[in-house]
Each structure stands twice: as structure tokens, then as C-alpha cells.
Design an enzyme around this catalytic site. Structure first.
Site, PDB file in Angstrom:
ATOM      1  N   LYS A 208      37.290  39.021  43.752  1.00  0.00           N
ATOM      2  CA  LYS A 208      38.422  39.876  43.812  1.00  0.00           C
ATOM      3  C   LYS A 208      38.489  40.609  42.560  1.00  0.00           C
ATOM      4  O   LYS A 208      38.417  40.181  41.463  1.00  0.00           O
ATOM      5  CB  LYS A 208      39.801  39.104  44.222  1.00  0.00           C
ATOM      6  CG  LYS A 208      40.726  40.392  44.705  1.00  0.00           C
ATOM      7  CD  LYS A 208      41.730  39.666  45.461  1.00  0.00           C
ATOM      8  CE  LYS A 208      42.829  38.945  44.588  1.00  0.00           C
ATOM      9  NZ  LYS A 208      43.811  38.309  45.440  1.00  0.00           N
ATOM     10  N   GLU A 264      44.344  44.957  48.696  1.00  0.00           N
ATOM     11  CA  GLU A 264      45.358  44.018  48.560  1.00  0.00           C
ATOM     12  C   GLU A 264      46.867  44.880  48.113  1.00  0.00           C
ATOM     13  O   GLU A 264      46.592  45.638  46.969  1.00  0.00           O
ATOM     14  CB  GLU A 264      45.204  42.934  47.855  1.00  0.00           C
ATOM     15  CG  GLU A 264      46.125  41.725  47.798  1.00  0.00           C
ATOM     16  CD  GLU A 264      45.768  40.492  47.332  1.00  0.00           C
ATOM     17  OE1 GLU A 264      44.557  40.271  47.311  1.00  0.00           O
ATOM     18  OE2 GLU A 264      46.649  40.001  46.864  1.00  0.00           O
ATOM     19  N   GLU A 293      51.812  38.269  49.069  1.00  0.00           N
ATOM     20  CA  GLU A 293      52.382  37.273  47.915  1.00  0.00           C
ATOM     21  C   GLU A 293      53.787  37.673  47.623  1.00  0.00           C
ATOM     22  O   GLU A 293      54.500  36.568  46.999  1.00  0.00           O
ATOM     23  CB  GLU A 293      51.365  37.321  46.901  1.00  0.00           C
ATOM     24  CG  GLU A 293      51.372  38.551  45.946  1.00  0.00           C
ATOM     25  CD  GLU A 293      50.457  38.681  44.844  1.00  0.00           C
ATOM     26  OE1 GLU A 293      49.127  38.382  45.318  1.00  0.00           O
ATOM     27  OE2 GLU A 293      50.700  38.621  43.650  1.00  0.00           O
TER      28      GLU A 293
END
Lengths: 434, 434
Positions: A208, A264, A293
Site C-alpha cells: 500500500k 482507500e 478505519e
């Protein structure tokens, strides 16, 4: 059945000065010090049985003492509701922000206590619970329009098929992980290259990259990483909420050539409709949207699923109200057929969430397709039972409990502000705290 | 231009034991003690200039001292962003829960300081600001897909037409209010009758009833109130988030015969799609959906408007990030043509929000159709400049500032836990606090 009555609850503010080396830096958090509110539930059991819980960042005590564990777990749904619906506290939530993180810290300690009492790692405690008992831990308030208790029961019943084989598979191979440690936003290209090289050598295949501060930097860094890892390995992008809705679509389109699996947190974690718009726009480019998150409760996840706003659900073990609320999200994700790829990192989030995702595979999802769990290589050394990664996979923990217990020495040294590490740093910074 | 530099910031935890008489009781909060985090920003100005801010419930200091007011207001958007995006704090938000309430408390004190320095009540300060200056206070992050800065500018420009007449109208007649004080859930039918009788005598024409705990009770209470107030007066219902989505629709349908204007907070304040479903189902019955007192930021309001989930927007002066974020919601509501009917009550919420809604009428909405501001008759006596209600309307405050300043004596007596009121109550309850 329970060993000892709960006699006390202590909270420690444990902070790690991770900002010093720019670990954890991203487009919204340039210099985070990863911290944990560390909760220990003490009992009067002769063997010193205790439950340890933590939430990443902040904690607060609440009236949970003078109960025994059986009183709590025999009506766990009710206890969850009691904590989240306290008439004097819910105004500053409800079920979000500081009070909800505090709820997680306390309930994490209860789950640790329960698993230790049963002598099992938490994932195994969950795997061995029957569907009715699992459901009795979940507060279905505000989600019954998406998932009824009956539907959840059916999902868990179906999950019994092939369960034993999946458990054996997990014990043998572990749960697939991806790494975020190579490409924090504050790292130089040189660091990035070196870390990618090492990670490839260690067998990592999923990487990532933090993006979102500067488009030209992002293009350069993505190009570099894609060249390093080759066309077959998986690349993901993370913008940490940096963009407006339209901006996200335009920016990510310019990174499409590097074939990221997902983008994300493209925008505000509260923006369900915005994520749906972004998902729709990026689908033709083969890029999924991931978030979670900072999604603060099951009601937000419910809507992200209802609105087809996500391709990947990123639960956080400590932001949601502990195992209890995570269970509800795993079950909704199963119903909506969206893979869960948990958020981890921070302090202890890897240690905790591995239990949940291993349980998810064995008892709920039954699939590894498009699934993996985040991994970050910092701060594990402070835990009594740190994660074990073999061949880029999480190996199921064997020690009883939720892997939440920190080393006494770490708690002492890093406690804020009295721990010796902070005393030294604060005096260097000439800051005087009471 | 500014008088004196900011030299300090103090926070007091002021609590009122309202639960003793069941004031404020509803379906989710059976025994609230209304509380305020009371922030005072001190300056070194020779005349002792100070700004007072509060947020209903909780507060926290932050690094805002050693600036002067001009530094803050010359880049108010930037200062707002600085408070809400602090890299070490935003994890426990972002822009929600305890940290966002703290942001509101601090910024409310800044606005009070600004208005006092200009020698104007806050509503007049806002009315006299030109469109560009108003816009410079707003952080448009995450809302540009619903409202651009250019659109907001056009709205404010259009609001200049007829402004003077509307200001005169407000000064003469005030802003229409409704009362919540007659029908708290914990009141007996006897109390309810008596309070309705008195309110009607005082000229009230709009009444809100708490519902949601028990359907038969609700039917009885709504029948009673509707009979008392007659068919012409306005009745509203408030369920304080008690229901599931489907349950809300079924329950409210059974109260439709009492012709309520709206159902407030039928379910979770986070459930945008749920509110949209309820709105759609209740529209044929002529019942609108209202929510907002626990909607934590502009991103939630944006989506409620985008999803056609509301007929009434109920901003809260202290839950949103002070005047700054409220401005963005007023402007979005104008664009989506949904009336704003602010939440008030609690501690000081009436004192604060009257400024905002009077400004909204004069400079943004330009209409009173389907508009009114909540009123509750408790705790005003603790403020130096309490609200003035004449003929069931808020009369525009004349004193300079945001009406946030409490009486010194009240702060002293009700400060928690050292104030004498709490010392007495705690000793009666045998509770020892440090």
C-alpha cells in the site's frame, strides 16, 4: 464458572513517539505519536487472572467494576447497550468519537478476560461459540433494516459447513496480509526503494502506498513502486481523507495506469453518498473504493453497504465497539457480499484484528478471495504475544486471550507523561507538564 | 484594530442537576444533568475584554493563546481547519464527538470576543458582514459537491435584497419559537395539562411532545395535547432516536391522526438512508422528518439534504463547529430549500442559537414559512443576558457578544465537583470525588 470477581479497572495513557521518524505519516497526519489507552480489568482470582484491553488513542474508565464476568457475558448485548447508551454520556457520542473508543477499550479487556478464562485465543473462543451465543453479543439496534437477527443466524449456521477444514488451513498457512510499511508519505524515494526491496525479499506480494498530498509526487512514487513490485503483485492507494468528491475521482483517474486494486479513504469517512459517487465513477477503471478505519459505528457501515459505496470493508478493531460491534459488521458484509480487509497498524491493532479476521474466514466469510489484512511492522515489541507473520501471512495466535497484554516495562516507560521516555522528550522540548 | 492580546483560556465544568425534577427526560435520556463546558478567553485589554464560549456538555482546552483576535479572524477558515485537523487529535474525531464539541466551545468564545470588540450582538455582527467576509469563515472541505463557494456567494448576494426590512421586522416582532417545556417524557398527565394550559395563556401556539417509549402512552399523551391546543395550533413529535427504521414508520403512522407537523429523531442520527426511507414513507401522511441536534458535522447535513431525508434541518449551535460550521449548513439548507428550525434548550443553547436563526432570516433564508426555533424554559437565569421571549418569539438580543457569558455566581456554585451545589448533592449521595 467464572474465576474471581472483577475488583478494579485501571487505565494507562501509553504513547510512543513515532513521529520522530515519520512512521505513520500520511496526507492528513504528518506527525502522529501512536498511542493507546490501555485498560486492565483486575479480578480477585487466586491466579491473578486479568483482562487487558486497549483502544488506539484514547480511553476513559467507566463503571464496570464489582461485577463478575458471567454477569457481563450472560447478557453481553445488554452490557454493550448499557455502555453505549449511558444517559449522561451519550450526548458526546452517541457511539462515536472519544466515548466510543473508550467503550472499545473496556470491552476489549472483557473479551481478553473471557478468552483467558476459557484458556483459548480469542479467535478460537469465537470459532467455538455456537451461533446463538455469538448473536447474544450483538446489539442489532439501528441495523435491522439491513440485517435481522434471523438472517444473521442463517449466515452463522451456513458458516458451520467446512469450518473444521478452514480452521486447519488457517493454522497451517495463516491469513494473507499486506504491508503498509514501505511507503509512508514522509519517506524519501530512497527509503521507499530500500523498503520495497526488503519486503519483496521477505515474501510480500501486496503493497500500500500513501497518496493525496501532491499529484506529481504520487505519480512518481506509484510508478516507482509498480516498477519495483512488477505487474503481478498487488498495489493499493490510501489518501487518508484528503479530497473532495470530484477531486478524488479526477486524481485517482490519473493514477489508474498503475493498476491499483483500491483507493482507500478518498474523502470524509462520514460521506456515504460521496463514497458511492466515487465508487461508481472509478468502477470502469477497475479501481475499488475502500474505507472504514474512521467509520465510527455499524450504522455507517450499514449505509456504505446499502449505498454500494464500497468494494472493501476496512473494520478497525478499536474504533468499533470491540468484538461485539465488529461481529455485526462482518455479518452485514457477508450478506452484502463485500470482502472485509481490516485496518491494522497503530498500536496493537494488528495484534487484535488478526483474531477477528481469522474468525471471519473460519465462521462467516469462508473465502479468501479479494481478502487480506493490513500489516505494519512497528511497535509489536511492546506486546507479550506479538503477531507472528510467516510468508506474508498472519499465523493464528496460540496464547489465551486477545493478544492485548502489553509488557509491564513498556507500559511503565511509555506512560504519558510520567514514563521515562516522555520525561526525556518533554524536557528536550522544554515542556513542563504537571 | 484589536483591543489586547489573548492571554489565557480557562475551562469550567458547569453542571446543573436537572435530573432531580425529570426536566429534559425523553425516550433515550431518562435523567440528564444539563451541563456546559464553559470557556473564557482572557485578553490583556485594559477594559478586561473577554470572550465567553460554551458547549453543551463537554470541553477541553487547546492551544489558542498568545494570538490576537485579528490573527484568528483574518484567517478564520484556516484557524477552524487548524483546530479540526490537528494531527494528534483528529483520530478521536474527526469533526465529531468530544473533540468537535471542544472545538465549538473554543470558537464560540472567539465569536463572543469578536462581537464584544465590535460592540454588537453576534447576530448583528453577522448581518453587517459582507458576503466575502462571511465566506472566509467557512471551511468548504467535503461539501463542494453540494455547495461551492461561488454558489454560497450568490446566495449571500441575493440575501442583501430586503435585508433592512427584515432586520426591522425582527427587532419589532422577534423570531417565532415553539415550546418543548410542556411535555417531557417523565412528566405526568397532570403536569402536562397544567403546563399546556399555562403555555396557551402565555401565547404559545407550537408544542412539542416527547414520544417513543410506549405506544399506548404516546397515543394518550398526543390525544391529550391535541385536545388541549385545538386543531389550529402546531404539534410536533420527538422520539430521540428510539426506533429502528421500519418501527419508526409503523409507530408514527399510528400517531398520524393527531396531525403532527414532524417526527423528530426517529432513529440513529447517523442514518442518512434510514431517514430518507422514513421521509418517503411518511410524506403521504403529511408528516415531515426532522433531525440535527446530534448530527455531528456539515458532512452529515450535506447528505441528509442530498438524500431528501429531511423536511426540517435542526442545527445545534454547539454540536456543529460554532458559527463557522453553522453558516455552511444554513447555506446548504437554503440551496436545497429546506427550512432550518434550530435545536435549543440544554444549557445556553437558546441564548446562542437565537443569534444564528435571526441572522439566517435576515441574510439567508428571507422566509418564516415552516420556520421556528425551539425554546425551553430552564436555566436561563444563569446567564448575564438571558433570552427575551415576547409573544412566543425570540426578541433579538441587544447586548454586545454571543449571549454566552454566565453569571460568576452560577459558575462558582455549579462547577463540578467543587461547587457548593454539587458538594451538597454528592455528599447526600455519599459519593466522594477527589
Amino acid at each position: 464458572m467464572s474465576r474471581g470477581r472483577i475488583t478494579g479497572l485501571t487505565v494507562s495513557d501509553v504513547r510512543f513517539p513515532t513521529s520522530l521518524a515519520r512512521h505513520g505519516s500520511d496526507a492528513m497526519h504528518p506527525d502522529p505519536d501512536y498511542s493507546a489507552a490501555y485498560v486492565v480489568i483486575e479480578t480477585d482470582a487466586p491466579d491473578g487472572l486479568k483482562g487487558c484491553g486497549l483502544t488506539f488513542t484514547l480511553g476513559k474508565g467507566t463503571e464496570v467494576v464489582d461485577k463478575d464476568l458471567d454477569e457481563i457475558i450472560s447478557n453481553f448485548r445488554g452490557f454493550y447497550r448499557q455502555l453505549t447508551s449511558d444517559g449522561q454520556l451519550r450526548w458526546i457520542g452517541p457511539e462515536k468519537g472519544a466515548v466510543h473508543l473508550a467503550t472499545a477499550a473496556i470491552l476489549n479487556a472483557v473479551w481478553d478476560l473471557w478468552a483467558k478464562q476459557e484458556g483459548k485465543p480469542l479467535w478460537k473462543l469465537l470459532v467455538d461459540m455456537d451461533p446463538k451465543q455469538l448473536l447474544s453479543c450483538i446489539d442489532f439496534r439501528y441495523i435491522t433494516d439491513a440485517l435481522t437477527e434471523e438472517e444473521a443466524y442463517t449466515i452463522l449456521q451456513n458458516g458451520l459447513v467446512g469450518k473444521k477444514e478452514r480452521e486447519e488451513q488457517m493454522l497451517k498457512h495463516g491469513y494473507p496480509a499486506y504491508t503498509t510499511s514501505c511507503a509512508w508519505l514522509g519517506y524519501t524515494d530512497q527509503q521507499l526503494k530500500q523498503l520495497c526491496t526488503e519486503a519483496l525479499k521477505d515474501g510480500w506480494t501486496r503493497f500500500k502506498v500513501k497518496v493525496g498530498a501532491n499529484l506529481q509526487d504520487d505519480i512518481r512514487r506509484c510508478k516507482l513502486v509498480r516498477e519495483m513490485i512488477g505487474p503481478e503483485n498487488i498495489l493499493m492507494l490510501d489518501a487518508n481523507q484528503r479530497w473532495e468528491v470530484e477531486e478524488a475521482i479526477e486524481w485517482v483517474a490519473k493514477l489508474a495506469e498503475f493498476k491499483p486494486l483500491w483507493i482507500e479513504e478518498p474523502t470524509s469517512p462520514d460521506d456515504i453518498l460521496g463514497h458511492a459517487t466515487i465508487s461508481k465513477a472509478l468502477a470502469p477503471l477497475g479501481i475499488g473504493v475502500a474505507t472504514g478505519e474512521q467509520c465510527h459505528n455499524r450504522v455507517i457501515f450499514k449505509q456504505l453497504l446499502q449505498a454500494q459505496a464500497l468494494s472493501f470493508v476496512q473494520v478497525d478493531s478499536c474504533r468499533l465497539g470491540s468484538v461485539n460491534e465488529n461481529l455485526s459488521v462482518f455479518l452485514m458484509a457477508k450478506k452484502f457480499q463485500i470482502p472485509v480487509c481490516p485496518h491494522a497498524g497503530g498500536v496493537g491493532l494488528c495484534e487484535l484484528v488478526q483474531h477477528l479476521i481469522i474468525f471471519d474466514y473460519i465462521s462467516i466469510s469462508g473465502s479468501l478471495k479479494n481478502r487480506m489484512c493490513e500489516y505494519m511492522d512497528h511497535l509489536h515489541e511492546h506486546f507479550k504475544n506479538p503477531v507472528v507473520i510467516v510468508n506474508a501471512s498472519y499465523i493464528p495466535p496460540q496464547a489465551a486471550g486477545y493478544s492485548t497484554e502489553m509488557k509491564d516495562d513498556s507500559v511503565r516507560k511509555y506512560q504519558f507523561p510520567q514514563g521515562e521516555v516522555w520525561q526525556k522528550l518533554l524536557s528536550e522540548r522544554n515542556i513542563q507538564l504537571k
